[in-house]
Design an enzyme around this catalytic site. Structure first.
Site, mmCIF file in Angstrom:
data_model
loop_
_atom_site.group_PDB
_atom_site.id
_atom_site.type_symbol
_atom_site.label_atom_id
_atom_site.label_comp_id
_atom_site.label_asym_id
_atom_site.label_seq_id
_atom_site.Cartn_x
_atom_site.Cartn_y
_atom_site.Cartn_z
ATOM 1 N N GLU A 268 0.852 -1.185 0.000
ATOM 2 C CA GLU A 268 0.000 0.000 0.000
ATOM 3 C C GLU A 268 0.895 1.246 0.000
ATOM 4 O O GLU A 268 1.891 1.306 0.717
ATOM 5 C CB GLU A 268 -0.870 -0.003 1.261
ATOM 6 N N LYS A 351 -10.729 -1.003 -0.320
ATOM 7 C CA LYS A 351 -10.718 -1.140 1.128
ATOM 8 C C LYS A 351 -12.079 -0.753 1.702
ATOM 9 O O LYS A 351 -12.617 0.310 1.410
ATOM 10 C CB LYS A 351 -9.616 -0.257 1.716
ATOM 11 N N CYS A 404 -4.059 -3.080 4.791
ATOM 12 C CA CYS A 404 -3.565 -2.445 6.015
ATOM 13 C C CYS A 404 -4.409 -2.813 7.228
ATOM 14 O O CYS A 404 -4.491 -3.962 7.639
ATOM 15 C CB CYS A 404 -3.479 -0.928 5.785
#
Length: 527
Positions: A268, A351, A404
């Site tokens: 990321e 995400k 993440c």
């Protein structure tokens, strides 16, 4: 029978909470966690009422979350919109809120136990399970550092955390509370000079914590190249360095055997280019020299070479058409994009679990005029995707994707109807100083154990790792080091009990513990 009331000793409870947090990575002093829990249980037992027990839980939680989440303060040093000193104020304010959950657990436990010592421990263990699940769920959730994280052994030894496949993380936290209660029994036995009993109460939890489980091993068949470019947070957003950063990540990604089938994994935040067409031109001009997204994809395809598939963190923009043909960017998505050697986009994932105050500013209309901002640079808020997805890449396997922070949410990391072969977890941990990255890695290990799936983490600055389905770290790149890992993706296990039931399993364990507490309290009350 109610024991005589003792003073809550507020400072001692706050310190005990901080001591409990030293069981987390990178310190990993789990005996301190059990000792601190023993102290908390004793204070709850001697509280004058359930409300006083809740206060004890809140004071404990204040120290626990302030130390455990101290890495958040570091993130404020990498932005200019707000003063850096605000970071520690944010940590304490967050702890003030999060401490509500240990307070809730203490209140429920004291209320259910009704003064009976034997009922308090299962009641508190069950309430702790429920409180951690609520903490991970309410107001978008903040699941960082559940108590169960202290059960993880070293990289080669999952330890007691291996039980998460049958309990889930939150129920394993309840077991840690029970072990803390055993150490309280040990202290009381020693106080009464019952040395053998004291030794047994200390040794039993220690033996469980030191379980010599090393995993089942085994090798897979899909090759991977996992890259950690070591792009620091202080330079990652400098446009003058974008091209050099790309060349660094490209050199680390070249195939060892041209034409061999493999997946290439980038982190990321490691790629400044926009990969999709249709955005206003100035967005492309602000990236690398490849101001055309087709050119950007084509040169990435040349880097990975034939036979490879790249999974990389990227940013997609949301564009709305306006009158006279003008187009306006209204938001962004934090995505993983899959690229083939010919530069074609083979799939993407957006995400879903965004970081509040990091990727978007809640209540922006009220907070922005006060000078508050999100931590990630830029004025566009990120918008959430639809949730866990599995992308089927044929010979390159079925990939589950979690970007993440998403990996910390137990029971929310896979599409259960379409089980993946592996989970890819790209991350930018450069924000989080020395303690955040090892804690993040530990939580990724717990997801691997729960789901029975390998997890592959590519990060900008570390710790990047390949984790097998038992939670064993097969290979890793240390923090602040540029490097790559090459190997075969570890095989997945058959779906675990947790993979089938999710957090319903953990909540069932909580109900079992509540039932035990009620039975004990009722029987003692009838005497």
């Amino acid at each position: 029978m109610q024991k005589p009331a003792h003073r809550l000793t507020p400072l001692a409870l706050v310190v005990a909470g901080a001591v409990a947090a030293t069981g987390f990575q990178p310190i990993a002093l789990w005996p301190c966690t059990l000792a601190a829990l023993a102290f908390l249980i004793d204070r709850i037992e001697h509280a004058r009422s359930a409300r006083h027990a809740a206060l004890a839980g809140w004071l404990f939680g204040l120290g626990y979350f302030t130390l455990g989440n101290g890495w958040i303060a570091t993130a404020f040093t990498y932005q200019a919109a707000m003063p850096a000193w605000l970071g520690w104020i944010a940590v304490v304010l967050l702890a003030v809120y999060l401490a509500v959950y240990p307070a809730l657990a203490a209140f429920v436990a004291a209320w259910l136990a009704r003064g009976w010592r034997a009922a308090l421990l299962p009641a508190l263990a069950g309430a702790w399970i429920l409180a951690e699940w609520l903490r991970a769920t309410l107001f978008t959730g903040f699941a960082w550092n559940p108590l169960a994280m202290v059960t993880l052994g070293g990289f080669a030894r999952p330890g007691l955390a291996g039980l998460a496949a049958w309990t889930g993380t939150y129920a394993l936290s309840g077991l840690v509370v029970m072990l803390g209660g055993f150490w309280l029994f040990a202290w009381r036995a020693a106080h009464g000079r019952q040395w053998r009993a004291a030794l047994a109460y200390v040794a039993a939890p220690a033996a469980l914590m030191l379980l010599p489980w090393h995993g089942s091993g085994g090798e897979g068949h899909l090759a991977y190249t996992l890259v950690q470019p070591n792009i620091g947070q202080d330079t990652i957003n400098d446009p003058s360095l974008y091209e050099g950063q790309f060349q660094s990540i490209a050199r680390l990604s070249l195939p060892q055997r041209p034409g061999a089938r493999r997946i290439v994994l980038w982190p990321e935040g490691g790629l400044p280019d926009y990969l999709r067409p249709g955005y206003p031109q100035f967005f492309y001009n602000a990236t690398t020299y490849a101001a055309d997204p087709a050119m950007a994809r084509a040169r990435i395809g040349q880097v990975i070479g034939p036979g490879s598939l790249l999974l990389t963190g990227a940013t997609d923009l949301l564009v709305e058409g306006r009158q006279l043909g003008a187009r306006e960017v209204t938001g962004a998505r934090n995505v993983v994009t899959a690229l083939a050697p010919d530069g074609a986009i083979r799939g993407s994932y957006a995400k879903a679990h965004l970081v509040p105050y990091g990727e978007y500013l809640p209540m922006r209309a009220w907070l922005a005029p006060l000078g508050l901002s999100r931590l990630v640079s830029g004025s566009l808020d990120f918008l959430p995707g639809p949730g866990p997805r599995t992308l089927d890449f044929g010979p390159h396997g079925k990939a589950g994707l979690q970007i993440c922070y998403e990996i910390i949410f137990s029971g929310e990391v896979t599409d259960r109807a379409h089980r993946p072969d592996y989970i890819f977890n790209p991350s930018n941990d450069g924000w989080f100083g020395a303690s955040g990255p090892p804690q993040h890695l530990a939580q990724a290990r717990m997801r691997a154990i729960e789901e029975g799936l390998p997890v592959l983490r590519s990060t900008t600055t570390g710790i990047s790792a390949v984790i097998d389905a038992d939670g064993v770290v097969r290979a890793f790149v240390p923090r602040l080091t540029a490097g790559r890992l090459d190997g075969q993706v570890p095989p997945a296990h058959a779906p675990t009990l947790f993979a089938r039931l999710g957090n319903l399993l953990a909540l069932c364990w909580a109900l079992v513990l509540f039932a035990c507490a009620l039975v004990v309290a009722r029987r003692r009350g009838e005497r």
